[in-house]
Design a protein around this motif. Structure first.
Motif, PDB file in Angstrom:
ATOM      1  N   LYS A 271      -3.646  -6.886   3.900  1.00  0.00           N
ATOM      2  CA  LYS A 271      -4.867  -7.622   3.543  1.00  0.00           C
ATOM      3  C   LYS A 271      -5.982  -6.603   3.328  1.00  0.00           C
ATOM      4  CE  LYS A 271      -7.331 -10.203   6.506  1.00  0.00           C
ATOM      5  NZ  LYS A 271      -7.723 -11.392   7.313  1.00  0.00           N
TER       6      LYS A 271
ATOM      7  N   ASN B 213       2.094  -6.659   1.916  1.00  0.00           N
ATOM      8  CA  ASN B 213       1.771  -7.315   3.186  1.00  0.00           C
ATOM      9  C   ASN B 213       0.415  -6.894   3.742  1.00  0.00           C
ATOM     10  OD1 ASN B 213       4.302  -8.595   3.268  1.00  0.00           O
ATOM     11  ND2 ASN B 213       5.261  -6.708   4.027  1.00  0.00           N
TER      12      ASN B 213
ATOM     13  N   HIS C 276      -4.753  -9.543  -1.254  1.00  0.00           N
ATOM     14  CA  HIS C 276      -3.551  -8.960  -0.639  1.00  0.00           C
ATOM     15  C   HIS C 276      -2.813  -8.050  -1.611  1.00  0.00           C
ATOM     16  CE1 HIS C 276      -4.313 -12.278   2.145  1.00  0.00           C
ATOM     17  NE2 HIS C 276      -3.591 -11.606   3.030  1.00  0.00           N
TER      18      HIS C 276
END
Length: 463
Positions: free
Chosen positions: A186, A184, A181
């Motif tokens: 991924k 925020n 990550h």
């Protein structure tokens, strides 16, 4: 096996290679913990801002982390030059590397061709430290040009090293499906690939020393072909006032001297990632008109086309990787620089574009590309090729699942009016699911295809 038997012995070919040899320090990034460790000294927001800034040289550790993550998001190979300073060197020296081996296009290709039994490989690097020399194959066919009492003497690398500064590139190999990550977001790596931090020592000058330069016509007579690479190391300006133009002119002179007494000499230019857009254009305009063929991947061809004014075509290749766009770009370069052939290697195929005519049949050209895929898949599977017997490993790796579709697409495109005067040869690549290494795969493909091409030409001419 018939294909391997045809190409396992290139003893009818001699080659000259210049200019880049270095040591590759490899670090394998296997999972998210490896990424988190590199990130731990920086905030995610600072890394995100640095990614947006997109530094074109690595001057601080955060520059490296940002460009590495940017590369991992795309899954595409990248190479960024290092700007040495007191902060960055201790950071890189403090990392634990998994292995060290010969690097640089000339280093990788020289060792490969020595194993493939070429008659003679003469390679040149402006700097050759002992550690680099020790990493070359200790074979009779692999030699370095020395000047002794004004005479050209070819000696093994281990007998030719000097007290030179060692050039080390740091290479970070990452696996497919590493998940981590950033703020925020991924990130999941779409495929295995590598990110290179390329060192640029001040005393590395891309030129052949004056005494040896006078013997280039002699070297040209001893070989059938040449591969020129490493010009990506040329800087815009040096501390002594010399400029990129000075060294690009030296490279042009070297090519002309090699061909001076051997008009049949074929010269291949292996392109590489060049961050500086001005330098990218200067290299294209200076070197491409002097060579016979060029090897590059789809990112490199998109970058070249961009600096030549084809921004939309470039962005299309980078975004969609459409084969018709790659062909359009290849045709532009072929025509603009009067090239004999354009060889493009991508994850899914190797393709050759040339004008109709020539003494080699489509089938013969296809065989040279097929051999190149076997070389690349063997290297990807094993990390390096130690002997000709290793190639059985690459032969057993199947072509990728898109292969038939790609061939049908090229067959359809080749019938279009703007390509009716061209030959397009495409061979699907053999993809290794979990490659041991991706470094040097493009160089391996290009060298195998080019030397196969020259070998086939010689066989026909000698019939």
């Amino acid at each position: 096996m018939e294909l391997l038997n045809q190409f396992k012995n290139f003893s009818n070919v001699s080659i000259f290679l210049a200019y880049n040899v270095n040591v590759d320090a490899l670090k394998y990034l296997a999972d998210s913990s490896d990424i988190e460790k590199l990130k731990e000294n920086f905030s995610d927001s600072d890394i995100g801002l640095k990614i947006e800034e997109y530094p074109r040289t690595i001057e601080k550790p955060i520059d490296f982390v940002a460009r590495l993550i940017h590369a991992m998001k795309s899954g595409k190979p990248a190479e960024v030059p290092l700007k040495n300073n007191l902060e960055i060197e201790p950071f890189f020296n403090g990392l634990n590397y998994n292995e060290e081996r010969i690097g640089g296009q000339v280093g990788i290709i020289s060792n490969l061709l020595s194993i493939l039994n070429l008659k003679r490989i003469i390679f040149y690097s402006p700097i050759l430290a002992k550690k680099q020399a020790e990493m070359f194959e200790n074979n009779e066919n692999l030699v370095f040009p020395n000047l002794i009492d004004g005479k050209l003497v070819l000696k093994k690398p281990i007998e030719s090293f000097k007290n030179d500064e060692l050039k080390i590139n740091r290479i970070f190999e990452y696996k497919e499906d590493i998940e981590f990550h950033l703020q925020n977001e991924k990130i999941i790596t779409p495929r295995s690939n590598r990110f290179i931090v390329a060192s640029r020592p001040e005393n590395l000058r891309i030129e052949i020393e004056k005494g040896l330069k006078n013997h280039l016509p002699d070297i040209g007579r001893l070989v059938d072909c040449a591969i020129i690479s490493g010009v990506q190391a040329i800087k815009e300006e040096y501390s002594d006032g010399k400029t990129a133009e000075y060294y690009l002119n030296r490279v042009k002179e070297d090519i002309k001297l090699l061909k001076k007494e051997n008009k049949d000499l074929k010269v291949h230019f292996e392109f590489a990632s060049i961050q500086n857009t001005e330098m990218r254009k200067k290299i294209a305009e200076s070197i491409l008109p002097e060579v016979d063929c060029v090897g590059m991947d789809e990112t490199e061809i998109a970058n070249i086309i961009h600096v030549l004014g084809y921004e939309e075509l470039s962005e299309g290749i980078l975004k969609y990787s459409r084969i018709e766009d790659v062909l359009k770009a290849s045709k532009i370069l072929l025509e603009r620089y009067n090239l004999e052939g354009m060889q493009v290697h991508t994850l899914y195929y190797i393709m050759y574009l040339c004008k109709k005519g020539g003494i080699l049949s489509d089938k013969s050209l296809e065989k040279t590309l097929e051999f190149a895929t076997i070389l690349a898949s063997t290297k990807a599977a094993l990390g390096q090729i130690s002997n000709v017997g290793d190639l059985k490993i690459g032969l057993e790796i199947p072509h990728n699942k898109h292969g038939q579709l790609l061939k049908e697409l090229v067959e359809k495109i080749s019938k279009e009016k703007e390509l009716e005067d061209y030959r397009i040869i495409l061979v699907p690549s053999r993809i290794v699911e979990n490659p041991k290494s991706t470094v040097g795969l493009g160089d391996t493909i290009s060298a195998g295809a080019f030397v196969g091409y020259v070998s086939e030409l010689k066989k026909l001419k000698n019939k």
